[in-house]
Design an enzyme around this catalytic site. Structure first.
Site, PDB file in Angstrom:
ATOM      1  CG  ASP A 193     107.696 -11.580 105.196  1.00  0.00           C
ATOM      2  OD1 ASP A 193     107.745 -11.020 106.298  1.00  0.00           O
ATOM      3  OD2 ASP A 193     106.647 -12.015 104.686  1.00  0.00           O
ATOM      4  CG  HIS A 366     103.508 -12.199 106.516  1.00  0.00           C
ATOM      5  ND1 HIS A 366     104.289 -11.278 105.850  1.00  0.00           N
ATOM      6  CD2 HIS A 366     102.371 -11.547 106.846  1.00  0.00           C
ATOM      7  CE1 HIS A 366     103.654 -10.118 105.799  1.00  0.00           C
ATOM      8  NE2 HIS A 366     102.486 -10.265 106.409  1.00  0.00           N
TER       9      HIS A 366
END
Length: 551
Positions: A193, A366
Site C-alpha cells: 500500500d 494507511h
C-alpha cells in the site's frame, strides 16, 4: 520443462486512487484481488462511478478461480455489482467483508446467484495450484486482511490497505510476526500500500480519535451530529461508547449508515448497549442534550443526510443554535469544495463544527513512511511492486524500497494494464493489456465513452445552438426563415441581433437557385458557417446542431 512465469497484471488502482483490482496468474490459474470502484473526477460530467476494464479477464475467463477481497471499502468491493454479471466466479473474504458485500449485492439483486466463501482472518484456502493465506491487518475497517499467495516459484505478499496501529478499536493489530516469519523463509514479491508514503513518521492511532470524540460529546450542551463513512465501523463503536458514557440516545440518518450499522451489530462487530439506539422518528421526543445522531455525508454528497440537514431539506432534523457537528473524515481529492460548502452552511446556522483541520477527529487508515519501512524490513522481498496510489506515491514507495535494500532492477513501478512476468532469477514488464476506465452512468455501464464526455464538457462550457431549417421536399429550396434555439450560450434577448444575423447567414448560404445539394452537405455547411460566425462574435464555441426539416 521450464516452469511457467508468474504474471502480475494490475487492472486498476495503480496511478490512481480507487478501482483497485489486480490479476495474479500462474499457468492455468488466475486469482483476482479486489474489485473496486473509483468516484468520478470533476471533468467526468454526469458519470456516477468508474470501474475497471476487465477485457483481459473476460478473454481468460476459463482460468479465473475466484475474486479474493482484502476488505470491504468501496474502492475494493464497489465494482462487484457491475463485474459479477459479466464473470460470475466465487468470492473469498472475511465475515464482515461478506456482510458489506451482501448489502451491495442484495440491492443489485445478485446475492442469490453469487457464491461468497467466508474465510477466517488467519485462514487458508486453495485456488487451482495457488494457495492463499489471510493474515490480519489493521485498517480503518475491522476484518481487513493482507494476502500470502503461495505459488510454485515462491511466496507473493499483498499487503492490502494497512497501518501499524498497536491500539486499534477492535483490538486486532497487524500480524507483524507472520510477516517476519515469511521474511525469514524468503518472499518472492511484495505488493504494498502506497497511499500515504508521502507522510513521514507513523500514522496516529484510532485511540486518539476516540479520546477526542469522547471529549467533544462530553462537553456538548446540545445535540451532537457525527458524520463519517458509512463503512467506518470503528468510528461507529467510538461514538456508541461515548453516547452510552454520557447518557445520550443514538440515532442514525442515511440508508447506507443504517444498513451497515444493523449488519455489523448482527454479526457481533459492534457492541451496542440495550436501548441505546432509537428510531429517528422518536428524535423530537428526546431532549437535545440527550441526542447523538450519526449521518452519512462526510464527503458533501448532495443527496446525503448531512448535506440535506445543512440545506434545511431533511424532515427529521434542522440545525439549531447549540448543535455540535463532528465531521470524522478527510475530503477525498475533488470533494474539498463540497465539504467546505457544507461546513459553511452548518456554521451559518449556528452549529459548532469540528473537522480534520481544527481537531483530531479523524485519522487515515494507511501506513506512513516508517511503517512502510518496517514492513519492507520484515518481509525482505526479492521483487517489489508499490500498489494503491497515484504515480508519485508509487515512485516514492519504490525509492523507499531501494533504501531498504531491494535491488533497483527488482523494483517495478507499474501502471494499470502493465504485464509483469517474474521467475526466480529475473523479472520484467513484457507488455500491456486493455485497462481504461469503464463509466457507470445511471443504468448504463460502459456505454459512455470519450466522445460523450467531450460533448458534455463542450455543452457545460459554451452551451448549445440548434438551427432548425425547413426545406421544400420537391424543390430543395428554403421555406421561411430558419429558427435558432440557444441554451447556455447567450441570453436570447440581449443577443437578439447576433442570432438574427446568424439566421440571415443561413438564408444566404442556402440560396442556391434550385440546385440540388445533398442534405449532408447542407448540414455541414450550416454547422461550419455558424461555428465560425459565433466564434468571431463571442470567442466561444457552442455545440451547433443543424436540424433539416423537409416540408
Amino acid at each position: 520443462m521450464a516452469k511457467p512465469k508468474l504474471k502480475i497484471v494490475p487492472l486498476g488502482g495503480l496511478g490512481e486512487i480507487g478501482k483497485n483490482m489486480m490479476s495474479v496468474e500462474y499457468g492455468e490459474d488466475i486469482i483476482l484481488i479486489d474489485c473496486g470502484l473509483m468516484f468520478p473526477e470533476e471533468e467526468m460530467l454526469g458519470i456516477d462511478l468508474v470501474i475497471p476494464d476487465i477485457s483481459y479477464v473476460l478473454e481468460n475467463r476459463e482460468k479465473v478461480r475466484g475474486i479474493v477481497i482484502t476488505h470491504g471499502h468501496e474502492d475494493h468491493i464497489g465494482a462487484l455489482p457491475y463485474i459479477l454479471p459479466q464473470i460470475n466466479v466465487p468470492i473469498y473474504c472475511t465475515k464482515l467483508t461478506q456482510g458489506l458485500i451482501s448489502v451491495k449485492l442484495k440491492e443489485a439483486k445478485l446475492l442469490h446467484q453469487t457464491k461468497i466463501n467466508v474465510i477466517p482472518s488467519d485462514g487458508t484456502f486453495k485456488l487451482g495450484k495457488l494457495k492463499v493465506d489471510f493474515y490480519p491487518v489493521c485498517h480503518s475497517l475491522p476484518d481487513s486482511v493482507g494476502l500470502v499467495i503461495q505459488t510454485p516459484i515462491g511466496a507473493v505478499v499483498h499487503s492490502g490497505d494497512f497501518k501499524l496501529d498497536y491500539t486499534p478499536v477492535d483490538g486486532k493489530p497487524t500480524n507483524l510476526s507472520r510477516l517476519a516469519m515469511l521474511g525469514s523463509r524468503g518472499v518472492l514479491l511484495l505488493m504494498s500500500d502506497s497511499t500515504h508514503v508521502e507522510l513521514p513518521g507513523y500514522t496516529p492511532s484510532e485511540t486518539v480519535v476516540g479520546e477526542n470524540i469522547d471529549r467533544i460529546i462530553g462537553a456538548a450542551t446540545g445535540r451532537v451530529l457525527v458524520t463519517t463513512f458509512a463503512s467506518l465501523i470503528s468510528r461507529q463503536q467510538q461514538v456508541i461508547d461515548a453516547a452510552a458514557k454520557y447518557g445520550r440516545k443514538l440515532f442514525f440518518a442515511g440508508r447506507s449508515m443504517t444498513e451497515i450499522h444493523k449488519m455489523a451489530a448482527d454479526l457481533g462487530y459492534l457492541k451496542v448497549p440495550e436501548g441505546l439506539v432509537c428510531n429517528i422518528d422518536q428524535l423530537q421526543r428526546v431532549p437535545p442534550e440527550k441526542v447523538v445522531l450519526m449521518t452519512t455525508g462526510s464527503q458533501g454528497e448532495p443527496t446525503s443526510a448531512l448535506v440535506r440537514i445543512a440545506n434545511r431539506d431533511f424532515r427529521h432534523v434542522h440545525i439549531m443554535k447549540g448543535d455540535t457537528v463532528i465531521i470524522s473524515a478527510s475530503p477525498i481529492p475533488g470533494n474539498e469544495s463540497l465539504v467546505s460548502r457544507t461546513i459553511d452552511s452548518l456554521f451559518r446556522q449556528g452549529a459548532k463544527v469540528f473537522y480534520d483541520r481544527i481537531a483530531k477527529v479523524h485519522v487515515h487508515g494507511h501506513a506512513s513512511q516508517e511503517e512502510l519501512k518496517l514492513v519492507l524490513n520484515l518481509v525482505k522481498p526479492k521483487y517489489f511492486v508499490p500498489v494503491h496510489g497515484e504515480y508519485r506515491h508509487l515512485t516514492m514507495h519504490a525509492e523507499l524500497a531501494r533504501t531498504m535494500g531491494v535491488a533497483p532492477e527488482n523494483t517495478f513501478i507499474m501502471e494499470d494494464g502493465d504485464i509483469l512476468e517474474l521467475n526466480t532469477k529475473s523479472g520484467r514488464i513484457t507488455g500491456k493489456v486493455p485497462s481504461g476506465n469503464v463509466y457507470v452512468d445511471g443504468l448504463s455501464v460502459g456505454d459512455v465513452g470519450g466522445v460523450v464526455l467531450r460533448n458534455r464538457r463542450m455543452l457545460s462550457q459554451d452551451g448549445i445552438v440548434v438551427a432548425i431549417v425547413a426545406i421544400n421536399k420537391q424543390t430543395g429550396m428554403l421555406v421561411g426563415r430558419p429558427d435558432i434555439v440557444s441554451r447556455g450560450f447567450v441570453d436570447p434577448d440581449e443577443s437578439k441581433a447576433m442570432l438574427d444575423a446568424s439566421r440571415d447567414l443561413i438564408i444566404k448560404l442556402l440560396d442556391h437557385d434550385g440546385k440540388d445539394i445533398p442534405e449532408g452537405a447542407m448540414y455541414n455547411d450550416v454547422k461550419e458557417t455558424l461555428n465560425k460566425f459565433y466564434y468571431e462574435q463571442t470567442k466561444r464555441r457552442p455545440m451547433v446542431i443543424p436540424v433539416m426539416v423537409k416540408v
